[in-house]
Structures are given as C-alpha cells and as structure tokens.
Write a protein that holds these residues in place. Structure first.
Motif, PDB file in Angstrom:
ATOM      1  N   ASP A 181       0.836  -1.206   0.000  1.00  0.00           N
ATOM      2  CA  ASP A 181       0.000   0.000   0.000  1.00  0.00           C
ATOM      3  C   ASP A 181       0.873   1.260   0.000  1.00  0.00           C
ATOM      4  O   ASP A 181       2.051   1.236   0.334  1.00  0.00           O
ATOM      5  CB  ASP A 181      -0.960  -0.005   1.190  1.00  0.00           C
ATOM      6  N   SER A 182       0.261   2.375  -0.382  1.00  0.00           N
ATOM      7  CA  SER A 182       0.999   3.616  -0.614  1.00  0.00           C
ATOM      8  C   SER A 182       1.682   4.138   0.650  1.00  0.00           C
ATOM      9  O   SER A 182       2.748   4.767   0.577  1.00  0.00           O
ATOM     10  CB  SER A 182       0.060   4.690  -1.179  1.00  0.00           C
ATOM     11  N   ASN A 183       1.084   3.904   1.830  1.00  0.00           N
ATOM     12  CA  ASN A 183       1.715   4.364   3.063  1.00  0.00           C
ATOM     13  C   ASN A 183       3.058   3.692   3.275  1.00  0.00           C
ATOM     14  O   ASN A 183       4.038   4.321   3.667  1.00  0.00           O
ATOM     15  CB  ASN A 183       0.801   4.092   4.263  1.00  0.00           C
TER      16      ASN A 183
END
Length: 339
Positions: free
Chosen positions: A275-277
């Motif tokens: 995921d982007s985080n």
C-alpha cells in the motif's frame, strides 16, 4: 555451478522447443556426480542470490590515507538512505589531505637578525620539505626567538617535518641546524561516513556539540575533515544513495541492483505491490559490520512490517512470468486469502 541462474522447462522430445513451458526459475547451488552415468544438481530459490556478504572492503583498500596498520582490517562503513547520530571512522590524521594554508616552525637558525614579517621564504633540497608543489606564497608570519620563526604557505602542498639545507629569506641565506617542526593547517582529522558518495552531510557533532567541518570531500569520497582536532567522540547525520527518494522500496532496489555477484535488474523487481503508506516510508541503514544482503533488505522491510518474497512462476495467455522479488505485508492470513 554455484549461484548460477537455472531454468527448468516441461515438455516432450516430440514437441517444438517453443512449446516447452517454464516451471522453475532459480539458482544452482551444487552439481556433483554420484556415478559415471548420473549427475546430482541442487537448486535453490532466487532469494539465495541475495544470501552473500554485502561488502568486504576494509581500510586496507584505501590508498594515501594515514590509517594505522592495526586498523587496516576494519570494515569500511556503508550508508543507505538517511541516518542520524552515526559514528564515522577515522581514516586520516589530517596530514595527507589538508588543503592549507599551512604554518610551520623553522628552528636552528644561527640568527634571525635581518628577518622581517612578510618576507618570502625559500629553501634548497631537504630531508624535510618547506613546501611541495607550486605555492602562491611562502612568507614569514612570526619571529619567535633569535633562532626560530613561523612561516605560512598558501597553495602548493603541505610541508613535511625534518631537517632542511640552506634557507633563503628575502634573498638572504641563513645557516644553522635548520629543522621544520610544528606543522599545522586548516584541516584536521578525516572521517569516512560511507564507502561511496554522499548526497548530503546534514550535521556533525563533537562531544554532542554541533561543529563546522570542511566538506569538500563529502560528495566524491563520503567523508569530511575537521577544522581542528576533536575534543571527544565525532558523530554525524547524513544522507546517501539513493538520493532522490530514500523510501524502503527504493533502498532495497538500490542494494539488490548494485551489491553482490548476482545483481538484479529492474525486470526482476516488483517492490511497489504494497500500500501507498508503506511505499512512501523513508528510512536509512548504516552498515559497520559484515552483514548479509538478504538480512539487510529484510531489516529494512521489517520497519514497514514487510518481508522479501519471490513470487512463483505464473502462466497466463501463453505468457510466462518468471516471478519477481516482492515485498509482502507480514500479517496473519484471513480465511481464503492468497498472496
């Protein structure tokens, strides 16, 4: 045959070669013969390509530095990304890479009568060295006794201690038991942060107090020099490659593409499948001991709760994907979940 790429295909002697299908892509680990008519091949997962030491370079690999013999086997540190309060290693006492100007004492002059501050100083060939190269100036800066002076050199090279022959000041020759001592310059000891280049030297501290350093060797050599001798332990904060964006995926990508005997290619990697985080999480790691490439990459991955994994071979519409190095989140799988 150890650590060589190997691919296994399934097919039949009656099939054309183009119809054979890849079923395994990995590395050979060993090949032995158990008899005159048989071979035994050991194959391993591609992660084994990262199962080797990251660096073995020591201080002995450097040339021109005044490191002591007892320190020559000390491993050169390597910095990836951004790290704070790290302890660089001393690689030179400041004598070999000092950029000047330099000052030194000439003692043993029979008489300093007639010598004045600002006069030009030269000397014949010597055991010591008044200066090296082509200085822009070499002048008297202080007369400290009837037999000793201080002079300063701009440009050229650092003076060397030792005896000198005929000394000439402002065109007049001076004799005596002439000797150069007490050489000082604008640069002090040199510390190496990383065995490579740096993007930025953020801060340097001496005994926990911020200090200003000479940073002309930061980018090309990954090191800096003090302006003066240190009072305590030298620590620093710095940023190294990859310089554009030191996120966890980028750090791992840089390491596996540039270190080891089986360097990976972009086509071998799929590190943005998280995921982007987690993709945007920035970090740094400082290597000062012998470590394994796979361990270093997994240590980085752990900081975002991920681990390294090679995806299996997949076949879709007659297109074979050999599998890529991936980051996966380390969670307890839910019922029916797949990677």
């Amino acid at each position: 045959y150890k650590r060589r790429n190997i691919e296994l295909y399934i097919g039949d002697p009656s099939w054309p070669k183009s119809d054979f299908t890849l079923i395994f892509s990995g590395l050979s680990d060993n090949l032995v013969s158990s008899g005159e008519s048989s071979l035994q091949l050991t194959i391993v997962d591609k992660l084994e390509s990262l199962n080797e030491v990251l660096t073995t370079r020591t201080l002995k690999a450097l040339s021109g530095y005044s490191t002591q013999n007892s320190q020559e086997e000390k491993l050169l540190p390597v910095l990836f990304g951004e790290a704070f309060n790290i302890t660089p290693i001393l690689v030179d006492n400041g004598t070999n890479f000092d950029t000047g100007p330099w000052s030194a004492k000439i003692s043993g002059i029979s008489s300093t009568s007639g010598i004045a501050i600002g006069q030009t100083v030269t000397a014949a060939s010597s055991i010591g060295r008044l200066y090296g190269g082509l200085p822009t100036s070499c002048t008297v800066t202080s007369i400290i006794s009837n037999s000793a002076i201080i002079y300063t050199v701009q440009g050229g090279q650092r003076p060397l201690p030792g005896a000198i022959n005929t000394l000439t000041i402002n065109g007049a020759a001076y004799s005596g038991t002439l000797k150069i001592t007490d050489i000082t310059g604008t640069g002090g000891p040199i510390y190496k942060i990383t065995d490579g280049t740096l993007n930025e030297l953020i801060e340097v501290r001496d005994k926990a107090a911020p200090i200003t350093v000479i940073a002309d060797r930061v980018v090309p050599y990954g090191e800096f020099s003090l302006k003066y001798n240190s009072f305590g332990t030298i620590t620093c904060s710095a940023r190294s490659l990859p310089s554009v964006d030191c996120t966890i995926p980028n750090l791992i990508k840089y390491i596996v593409k540039n270190y080891g005997t089986n360097k990976l290619l972009d086509s071998d990697l799929d590190l943005l499948n998280i995921d982007s985080n987690r993709q945007s999480y920035k970090a740094g790691i400082y290597i000062t001991d012998r470590v394994n490439i796979l361990d270093v990459c997994n240590e980085l991955g752990k900081s975002i709760n991920c681990g390294l994994y090679y995806s299996p071979i997949s076949i879709s519409s007659n297109i074979v994907d050999k599998g890529k190095l991936r980051l996966i989140e380390l969670n307890i799988p839910t019922t029916g979940s797949t990677i």
